[in-house]
Enzyme design. Structure first.
Site, mmCIF file in Angstrom:
data_model
loop_
_atom_site.group_PDB
_atom_site.id
_atom_site.type_symbol
_atom_site.label_atom_id
_atom_site.label_comp_id
_atom_site.label_asym_id
_atom_site.label_seq_id
_atom_site.Cartn_x
_atom_site.Cartn_y
_atom_site.Cartn_z
ATOM 1 N N VAL A 11 0.899 -1.118 0.005
ATOM 2 C CA VAL A 11 0.040 -0.035 0.151
ATOM 3 C C VAL A 11 0.876 1.432 0.019
ATOM 4 O O VAL A 11 0.704 2.220 -0.682
ATOM 5 C CB VAL A 11 -0.972 0.167 0.992
ATOM 6 N N CYS A 260 -5.367 -9.440 3.356
ATOM 7 C CA CYS A 260 -6.564 -8.508 3.652
ATOM 8 C C CYS A 260 -7.658 -8.986 4.087
ATOM 9 O O CYS A 260 -8.127 -9.122 5.371
ATOM 10 C CB CYS A 260 -6.859 -7.517 2.790
HETATM 11 P P1 NAD Z 1 3.038 -4.726 4.197
HETATM 12 O O1 NAD Z 1 3.674 -5.448 5.192
HETATM 13 O O2 NAD Z 1 3.484 -4.836 2.489
HETATM 14 O O3 NAD Z 1 4.034 -3.072 4.444
HETATM 15 C C1 NAD Z 1 4.025 -2.347 5.641
HETATM 16 C C2 NAD Z 1 5.576 -1.866 5.581
HETATM 17 O O4 NAD Z 1 5.842 -1.035 6.727
HETATM 18 C C3 NAD Z 1 6.981 -2.889 5.316
HETATM 19 O O5 NAD Z 1 7.672 -2.350 4.518
HETATM 20 C C4 NAD Z 1 7.503 -2.691 7.006
HETATM 21 O O6 NAD Z 1 8.881 -2.717 6.668
HETATM 22 C C5 NAD Z 1 7.191 -1.038 7.207
HETATM 23 N N1 NAD Z 1 7.284 -0.755 8.637
HETATM 24 C C6 NAD Z 1 6.849 -1.280 9.802
HETATM 25 N N2 NAD Z 1 7.025 -0.765 10.772
HETATM 26 C C7 NAD Z 1 7.322 0.622 10.275
HETATM 27 C C8 NAD Z 1 7.693 1.789 10.929
HETATM 28 N N3 NAD Z 1 7.703 1.903 12.495
HETATM 29 N N4 NAD Z 1 7.955 2.629 10.268
HETATM 30 C C9 NAD Z 1 8.145 2.800 9.098
HETATM 31 N N5 NAD Z 1 7.838 1.489 8.267
HETATM 32 C C10 NAD Z 1 7.425 0.565 8.969
HETATM 33 O O7 NAD Z 1 1.722 -3.832 4.406
HETATM 34 P P2 NAD Z 1 0.482 -3.669 3.339
HETATM 35 O O8 NAD Z 1 0.130 -4.926 2.580
HETATM 36 O O9 NAD Z 1 1.009 -2.444 2.350
HETATM 37 O O10 NAD Z 1 -0.534 -3.072 4.126
HETATM 38 C C11 NAD Z 1 -0.531 -1.938 5.077
HETATM 39 C C12 NAD Z 1 -1.765 -1.692 5.448
HETATM 40 O O11 NAD Z 1 -2.742 -1.421 4.276
HETATM 41 C C13 NAD Z 1 -2.720 -2.857 6.258
HETATM 42 O O12 NAD Z 1 -3.262 -2.343 7.464
HETATM 43 C C14 NAD Z 1 -3.608 -3.462 5.400
HETATM 44 O O13 NAD Z 1 -4.498 -4.254 5.809
HETATM 45 C C15 NAD Z 1 -3.824 -2.284 4.589
HETATM 46 N N6 NAD Z 1 -4.355 -2.459 3.005
HETATM 47 C C16 NAD Z 1 -3.526 -3.706 2.264
HETATM 48 C C17 NAD Z 1 -3.951 -3.585 1.138
HETATM 49 C C18 NAD Z 1 -3.176 -4.984 0.223
HETATM 50 O O14 NAD Z 1 -3.611 -5.123 -0.711
HETATM 51 N N7 NAD Z 1 -2.078 -5.139 0.553
HETATM 52 C C19 NAD Z 1 -5.176 -3.079 0.582
HETATM 53 C C20 NAD Z 1 -5.764 -2.322 1.239
HETATM 54 C C21 NAD Z 1 -5.328 -1.930 2.561
#
Ligand code: NAD
Length: 437
Positions: A11, A260
């Site tokens: 995201v 998700c």
């Molecule tokens: P992800 O796990 O792919 O990415 C999270 C990132 O955050 C990682 O790169 C991690 O290293 C980083 N991170 C962790 N702690 C941190 C900190 N303190 N400071 C900076 N960076 C930090 O997660 P994602 O799939 O992108 O999902 C993120 C959010 O969006 C979740 O809540 C998810 O439910 C939501 N979401 C995801 C999708 C999807 O398709 N993946 C779609 C809609 C919503």
């Protein structure tokens, strides 16, 4: 506008890159140094079709930069997006520690008004972000809920042309800023829906839970089709032609997975429980999905009967939870592999993008194939788990030569039944008659 995006996962990286594409100056922050180094060097850390072009263009034009330094990233940013993980906690509710931890860190650094945007999926909880911020700063700020609806695999398109943008805030200044920021993405007239924070947060959970329910309902219809001798493809077309139902999300398969749906359904059920509401449908959806993920293994057991699965070799096409992504979180393939290994079978897998992530997780518990056909050499059967386009029109005669026996268990209904009959395969799919040559 100057923007900071905290978290560069599926995201965060898409959000940051797409916001840079419309002329904003975006700094992306991640705590994983090695990841930040790779992105600085122009290397994409995830597979997401179409993202690389925008990623490289915006890095070159210095609108997209990366850092591990939160203070540096947010110093001049007006808007700070939180795109942090919200994984399921031990009790099934969403773990807000990443989001609340970042909110606290941000609060301690800011020196002027900022808009903090929660893009992470959080249960009615921005007031928790607000509370953490308030406890750590006297500087004015607004917390906005802006849930993300992008789908991995088509994330760039979804971000650039969203069906709708949901913005939850009652802060007038934040509302104006968010409206301006998103205006370039809704030029065709798709709505920006302004609402209160709680409604915005619940909208995201309601959308994902509804979609998970729709898939699960069709999976149950497919199971019924098998029992009564109906064809789910016909049923799907028949019901999908009704505008009230719609054609999309009616394809049965081996259950929903990904980062998700499973966690969001679980978190909404948990949220309901905390509010003393028994959300019966969601509990059934989760239960049915658990069973559906193992549906192919049940079919294998029936097919091999007394012989069992021990010592058999199965080729598996597809590891990612869906096509066009390398994301394997909660992928049905992993559950199928677990079952097969537990019964003493051998697995050789092929996936166009998902293999490196599975290798990190499973190592040499299974074998990996360099292409789709090599996986078939000496295998007793082929299992199709992810509907990658490359699996749709293979050379069936060549497949027959390589497989030990012409046997396919298809969890995604890729092939026509008559065709498989004419080709001489045993072909078992979901919600359709078994082709038993
Ligand atoms: P992800 O796990 O792919 O990415 C999270 C990132 O955050 C990682 O790169 C991690 O290293 C980083 N991170 C962790 N702690 C941190 C900190 N303190 N400071 C900076 N960076 C930090 O997660 P994602 O799939 O992108 O999902 C993120 C959010 O969006 C979740 O809540 C998810 O439910 C939501 N979401 C995801 C999708 C999807 O398709 N993946 C779609 C809609 C919503």
């Amino acid at each position: 506008m100057k923007i900071a995006v905290i978290g560069t996962g599926y995201v965060g990286l898409v959000t940051g890159t797409c916001l840079a594409e419309t002329g904003n100056e975006v700094t992306c922050v991640d705590i994983v140094e090695e990841k930040v180094e790779r992105m600085r060097a122009g290397e994409m850390p995830i597979y997401e079709p179409g993202l690389d072009l925008l990623f490289h263009r915006n890095i070159e034009q210095e609108r997209l930069t990366f850092t591990t330094n939160l203070a540096e990233a947010i110093a001049s940013a007006k808007v700070i997006f939180l795109a942090l993980p919200t994984p399921p906690g031990a009790d099934g509710s969403a773990d807000l520690s990443y989001v609340l931890g970042a909110a606290k860190d941000i609060a301690k650094i800011i020196t002027e008004y900022k808009v903090i945007v929660t893009k992470s999926t959080v249960p009615v909880g921005t007031d928790k972000v607000t509370a953490v911020m308030k406890a750590n700063t006297d500087i004015p700020f607004a917390v906005v809920s802006n849930p993300e609806f992008l789908r991995e695999g088509v994330a760039v398109e979804d971000f650039m042309k969203p069906d709708r943008v949901v913005i939850g805030t009652l802060d007038e200044e934040a509302r104006q800023i968010m409206g301006d920021l998103y205006a370039p993405y809704v030029r065709q007239g798709n709505p920006i829906l302004f609402m209160d924070e709680r409604s915005s947060e619940l909208t995201k959970y309601a959308a994902n839970s509804f979609l998970a329910t729709k898939i699960t309902f069709m999976n149950e219809i497919a199971n019924m089709c098998e029992l009564v001798g109906a064809d789910v493809d016909m049923v799907r077309k028949g019901v999908g032609a009704d505008d009230r139902i719609g054609k999309r999300f009616l394809f049965p398969g081996v259950g929903y997975g990904g980062s998700c749906f499973p966690k969001d359904v679980q978190a909404l059920a948990k949220s309901a429980e905390e509010n003393k509401y028994d959300f019966k449908i969601l509990n059934s959806v989760m239960e049915v999905n658990e069973t559906q993920k193992k549906r192919l293994v049940v079919k294998l057991r029936e097919y091999y009967g007394q012989d069992g699965l021990k010592g058999k070799k199965f080729a598996l096409w597809g590891l990612a939870f869906k096509p066009e992504t390398d994301d394997i979180r909660e992928a049905p393939a992993l559950y199928i592999i677990d079952e097969l290994l537990a019964e003493g079978a051998n697995v050789i897998a092929y996936d166009p993008e998902g293999m490196p992530n599975v290798k990190k997780l499973l190592g040499d518990k299974i074998s990996y194939s360099k292409d789709r056909y090599s996986a078939l050499d000496g295998a007793d059967a082929l299992l199709i788990v992810t509907e990658w386009p490359v699996f749709r029109t293979p050379d069936f005669d060549f497949m027959k030569e390589r497989l030990n026996a012409p046997v396919i268990f298809d969890g995604r209904n890729l092939y026509d039944l008559d065709k498989m009959r004419n080709l001489g395969f045993y072909y078992s799919s979901i919600g359709r008659k078994v082709v038993n040559n």
